[in-house]
Structure formats: structure tokens, C-alpha cells
Design a protein around this motif. Structure first.
Motif, short mmCIF file in Angstrom:
data_model
loop_
_atom_site.label_atom_id
_atom_site.label_comp_id
_atom_site.label_asym_id
_atom_site.label_seq_id
_atom_site.Cartn_x
_atom_site.Cartn_y
_atom_site.Cartn_z
N PRO A 219 16.61 -5.53 18.03
CA PRO A 219 15.86 -4.36 18.49
C PRO A 219 14.73 -4.00 17.53
O PRO A 219 14.91 -3.96 16.31
CB PRO A 219 16.91 -3.25 18.53
CG PRO A 219 18.20 -3.98 18.78
CD PRO A 219 18.07 -5.26 17.99
N LEU A 220 13.55 -3.80 18.10
CA LEU A 220 12.37 -3.33 17.38
C LEU A 220 11.81 -4.35 16.40
O LEU A 220 10.84 -4.08 15.69
CB LEU A 220 12.66 -2.02 16.62
CG LEU A 220 13.35 -0.92 17.46
CD1 LEU A 220 13.75 0.24 16.58
CD2 LEU A 220 12.45 -0.47 18.59
N TYR A 273 18.08 2.67 14.90
CA TYR A 273 19.28 1.86 15.10
C TYR A 273 20.52 2.74 15.23
O TYR A 273 21.41 2.47 16.05
CB TYR A 273 19.46 0.87 13.96
CG TYR A 273 18.81 -0.48 14.20
CD1 TYR A 273 19.57 -1.60 14.48
CD2 TYR A 273 17.42 -0.64 14.14
CE1 TYR A 273 19.00 -2.84 14.70
CE2 TYR A 273 16.82 -1.86 14.36
CZ TYR A 273 17.61 -2.97 14.64
OH TYR A 273 17.02 -4.19 14.86
N GLU A 274 20.62 3.76 14.40
CA GLU A 274 21.77 4.65 14.47
C GLU A 274 21.87 5.32 15.84
O GLU A 274 22.96 5.55 16.36
CB GLU A 274 21.68 5.72 13.37
CG GLU A 274 21.75 5.17 11.94
CD GLU A 274 23.16 4.73 11.56
OE1 GLU A 274 24.06 4.80 12.40
OE2 GLU A 274 23.34 4.30 10.40
N GLU A 275 20.74 5.60 16.45
CA GLU A 275 20.72 6.19 17.79
C GLU A 275 21.05 5.16 18.86
O GLU A 275 21.69 5.49 19.87
CB GLU A 275 19.34 6.79 18.09
CG GLU A 275 18.95 7.97 17.21
CD GLU A 275 17.50 8.38 17.41
OE1 GLU A 275 16.81 7.74 18.23
OE2 GLU A 275 17.07 9.35 16.77
N GLY A 281 29.67 -0.71 17.79
CA GLY A 281 28.64 -1.68 17.42
C GLY A 281 27.89 -2.26 18.60
O GLY A 281 27.17 -3.25 18.45
N LEU A 282 28.05 -1.66 19.78
CA LEU A 282 27.34 -2.15 20.97
C LEU A 282 26.06 -1.38 21.19
O LEU A 282 26.02 -0.16 20.97
CB LEU A 282 28.25 -2.03 22.20
CG LEU A 282 29.52 -2.89 22.19
CD1 LEU A 282 30.39 -2.56 23.38
CD2 LEU A 282 29.15 -4.37 22.19
N PRO A 283 25.01 -2.05 21.64
CA PRO A 283 23.73 -1.37 21.88
C PRO A 283 23.79 -0.52 23.15
O PRO A 283 24.68 -0.71 24.00
CB PRO A 283 22.74 -2.52 22.04
CG PRO A 283 23.57 -3.64 22.58
CD PRO A 283 24.91 -3.50 21.93
#
Length: 325
Positions: A219-220, A273-275, A281-283
Motif C-alpha cells: 500500500p502507498l 498503515y495503522e488506519e 493484520g488484514l488490509p
């Protein structure tokens, strides 16, 4: 005054009853040539939901991985051995020298459910050049008629290409992105994307069903539309049969190691990432659907299948499923 008990003094008893507080790996393994040899009691193991692969069960001749991928979801397994999920996972590789013997015994009672090979550590990493466990693993699975997929980033898999083809194996080469700057930062011990693309072509030419595990999409960092398009385009050009996209998972063990690196390299992204990630641990499901949807559309453009697809192999019916305890 020390009083003897049954002819054995208290000093002697304290030695007999002393608790060995060394890590499990130090008590049960033999260190040889820089690798920890540990006899396995069970080799077919249930994979966690965060593994990101389609199979629910897997076989791993090696634990830990010299590729040192920051986002490897198998890192937490090292904690159960009394090691850390960071540097130890990258450098203290555990070898299961009896994997073939145990696998054959367990396959005799297996119900034919598909297996992932190498989910706990790349099965063709450097240790395989020394121990050569994979030919025996491939033969055992092929003879049992169990569908299986070998997961790897290593060109060493070409050594066994004829054997893999005869066994009806599927090989999934991991290529998450083609940007070498990102690869050097998050996969420092693995070969570059170009070498893996050439590996795909060589496996296809050798008659091995080969697909690409596009994992992990970061991500990102590697999820921009142009990055995804460039990766899928080059995978298609290499001749892969399909792409299996997996967005980065951050289970326990992996999360702390990855976020520690992220805080140093890209501190502005840590809060995002925390959000994005839940406690397991799943997106975010919305984010994951968006990314996999983009990749699926790109696969259609380039004429490739997208997703896990049907298991391959000569499936053997009957039998009682092995109870793993």
C-alpha cells in the motif's frame, strides 16, 4: 547442613531438575554449516488465514528465509522456536532434514487436499543448494497424486524443472513489482524482478505450469495504477499462465518488523498503515477489492487469468484426512 536423600545430595538434585531455559531451537536443533537442523514431528501444517495463498495446508522444508523480505507473512513462526521474527528469520534458517520421510508417512493418510510448498520459507533458497530436499518432496507429492503449488523467488527451481513437470506441479513465482528501488529496500536477499521474469519464461519453456504470485502489493508504495500496469504487462510478456494478486498482510511478527522499516524509510505513511490494517493484520476489504480489481482488469487486457484457479495434479480420492495435533 546438606542432608542426603536416597544417596543423592541436594546439589546433585538441583542439577538433575534444572530447567533448560534455552530457546526451543537451541535445545532441539543441531547447528551444522550455519543451518539449524531440526527433526520435524509433522510436516503438513495448517496455514494461517493471513498467508495470502489459496491453499489451507502447506509443507515447508525450511523455516525462515534468506531472501529477507520485509513483508513476509511467515515471520511469526520463528517466535515459536524462541527466535525473533526479524533478523533471526532472515539469518537463522531451520532445516527439516526428515521432511521427505515424514511427508510420505502423512500423505498415506491424506485426503488429497491441495498443498502449498514453501509458505514457511522459500523452498529453493540457498539452503536447498546444500540439502537438496525438494526433489524428494516433489516425488512424494507427485506419486501421491496430491495437487500442489511451489512458491518461490529463486532461479534454483529450474534445477528441478523436469521433475516438477512430470509431477504435474504448479510453480508460482513471486513478482510483486518491477521497481528495483523498492525491491532493494524490501526484498534485499532476493534476485531482481528481471531475473524472476526470465525464470517464468524458462519454466514455461520447460513445460511447467507457471503463474505469478503478485505479492505482496505494498500500500502507498507499489500500488499506483502505472506501477500495477507495468508489472502485469511484463508478467504477461514473460509467458505466465495467470496472476494471483495478494495485498500485503501484516500478522503478528511481520507487522512490527515491517512498520519499523516503514517508520525509518517512509515515516509519513505509518499512520496511514495503522488506519488501513486491522488487528489481525488484514488490509481494509475496500482497499483490497480495489487493488485486486485493478489487477484483474489488467489481466484481461493482457490475456491472462487472474486468481488462484483450479488445483492441478493427479488428485487421489478416498483416504482419511491426517489429524494434525
Amino acid at each position: 547442613m546438606r542432608v542426603p536423600l536416597g544417596g543423592v545430595g541436594w546439589d546433585a538434585l538441583s542439577l538433575v531438575d534444572a530447567v533448560d531455559d534455552r530457546p526451543l531451537i537451541e535445545r532441539r536443533a543441531v547447528l551444522r554449516g550455519g543451518f539449524y537442523e531440526m527433526q520435524a514431528r509433522t510436516v503438513i501444517e495448517r496455514l494461517p488465514a493471513t498467508a495470502g495463498v489459496s491453499q489451507q495446508w502447506g509443507v515447508s522444508p525450511y523455516r525462515g528465509c534468506a531472501h529477507a523480505c520485509r513483508g513476509c507473512g511467515a515471520r511469526g513462526g520463528h517466535r515459536r522456536l524462541g527466535l525473533d521474527a526479524g533478523r533471526d528469520f532472515d539469518t537463522r534458517i531451520v532445516v527439516r532434514p526428515n521432511v521427505v520421510e515424514r511427508l510420505r508417512a502423512e500423505l498415506a493418510r491424506w485426503d488429497g487436499e491441495p498443498l502449498a510448498v514453501g509458505a514457511g520459507g522459500d523452498c529453493y533458497q540457498e539452503a536447498e543448494a546444500t540439502y537438496r530436499l525438494m526433489p524428494g518432496v516433489v516425488r512424494a507429492l507427485g506419486e501421491a497424486g496430491v495437487p500442489f503449488t511451489v512458491y518461490t523467488k529463486s532461479p534454483l527451481v529450474l534445477r528441478d524443472a523436469p521433475l516438477l513437470a512430470r509431477a504435474g506441479a504448479r510453480v508460482a513465482v513471486s513478482i510483486a513489482f518491477v521497481d528495483e528501488r523498492i525491491r532493494r529496500a524490501v526484498e534485499p536477499g532476493a534476485v531482481g524482478a528481471q531475473a524472476r521474469l526470465e525464470l517464468v519464461s524458462a519454466l514455461v519453456e520447460a513445460g511447467v505450469e507457471c503463474r505469478v504470485l503478485m505479492a505482496p502489493v505494498l500500500p502507498l508504495l507499489s500500488d499506483a495504477a502505472d506501477q500495477l500496469a507495468a508489472t502485469v504487462r511484463r508478467i504477461a510478456a514473460a509467458g505466465a499462465a495467470a496472476v494471483e494478486p495478494v495485498v500485503l498482510r501484516l500478522p503478528a511478527g511481520t507487522r512490527s518488523w515491517y512498520l519499523e522499516w516503514l517508520e525509518q524509510a517512509h515515516p509519513a505513511l505509518v499512520a496511514r498503515y495503522e488506519e488501513l490494517y486491522d488487528g489481525a493484520g488484514l488490509p481494509s476489504p475496500e482497499y483490497e477489492r480495489r487493488i485486486t480489481g485493478q489487477i484483474e482488469q489488467l489481466c484481461r487486457v493482457y490475456g491472462m487469468a487472474c486468481g488462484a484457479g483450479e488445483p492441478v495434479g493427479r488428485r487421489r480420492g478416498g483416504g482419511e484426512q491426517l489429524a494434525l495435533v
